[in-house]
Design a protein around this motif. Structure first.
Motif, short mmCIF file in Angstrom:
data_model
loop_
_atom_site.label_atom_id
_atom_site.label_comp_id
_atom_site.label_asym_id
_atom_site.label_seq_id
_atom_site.Cartn_x
_atom_site.Cartn_y
_atom_site.Cartn_z
N LEU A 1 0.84 -1.21 0.00
CA LEU A 1 0.00 0.00 0.00
C LEU A 1 0.87 1.25 0.00
CD1 LEU A 1 -2.73 -1.18 2.50
CD2 LEU A 1 -3.03 -0.74 0.07
N ASP A 2 2.10 1.12 0.50
CA ASP A 2 2.98 2.30 0.51
C ASP A 2 3.58 2.58 -0.86
OD1 ASP A 2 4.51 0.06 0.49
OD2 ASP A 2 5.77 0.59 2.19
N GLU B 1 -4.01 1.91 -8.97
CA GLU B 1 -4.37 2.94 -8.00
C GLU B 1 -5.67 3.63 -8.40
OE1 GLU B 1 -1.30 5.84 -7.45
OE2 GLU B 1 -1.78 5.98 -5.31
N ALA C 1 -2.43 5.95 -0.43
CA ALA C 1 -1.90 5.98 0.94
C ALA C 1 -2.42 7.21 1.71
CB ALA C 1 -0.37 5.98 0.90
N THR D 1 -0.51 2.34 6.06
CA THR D 1 -0.07 1.81 4.77
C THR D 1 0.56 0.44 4.94
OG1 THR D 1 2.02 2.98 4.99
CG2 THR D 1 0.30 4.06 3.71
N PRO E 1 -7.59 -2.73 2.58
CA PRO E 1 -6.97 -1.50 3.08
C PRO E 1 -7.76 -0.95 4.27
CG PRO E 1 -8.11 -1.06 1.03
CD PRO E 1 -8.16 -2.54 1.24
#
Ligand code: ZN
Length: 145
Positions: free
Chosen positions: A8-9, A105, A15, A21, A49
């Motif tokens: 996730l980072d 994304e 983020a 993250t 997430p």
């Protein structure tokens, strides 16, 4: 077909919206060309997430399962032939990897709720009656200045 996990980072725009993250998304990517010469991409994204609750600011897990099929269009650009030398093939692969991350994304951002919330939780404002005893009240007071 390509399967990998993306931290996730590695997704800075996403983020920004997350409580943490830590963790990653599982990505499945499959590309093919149909009989008409069109290029397609099947994208699968799965993960959980942790978003920020808009009411209590705590973490809210959001189970994500996205499947989308995209037609790849590269105007004025032919797809590379199979007999390309290795050097240029590597360069193309690297650029595509960046584009794919950005694509992933975009898909995730579209799928997320605009205002994530727990189904049930207490607003920090609910603690206002216990003035002084709540760390949230202290924080809220600090933010006013
Ligand atoms: Zn909440």
């Amino acid at each position: 077909m390509l399967e990998r996990s993306v931290g996730l980072d590695e997704l800075p725009r996403l983020a920004d919206l997350l409580s943490t993250t830590a963790g990653c998304l599982s990505i499945r990517l499959e590309g093919w060309r149909d009989g008409d010469g069109k290029s397609w991409l099947q994208l699968g994204i799965a993960g959980e997430p942790v978003l920020c609750c808009q009411r209590c600011l705590g973490g809210v897990k959001f189970p994500l399962l996205i499947k989308s099929r995209l037609q790849l269009l590269a105007p004025g650009e032919e797809w590379p032939d199979d007999d390309l030398v290795d050097d240029s093939a590597d360069a193309i692969a690297a650029e595509k990897a960046l584009a794919v991350l950005s694509l992933i994304e975009d898909e995730v951002l579209l799928a997320l709720p605009i205002a994530p919330r727990h189904e049930q939780c207490e607003s920090p404002r609910g603690n206002a009656s216990q003035q002084g005893s709540s760390p949230f009240a202290a924080l809220a007071a600090l933010k006013k200045h």
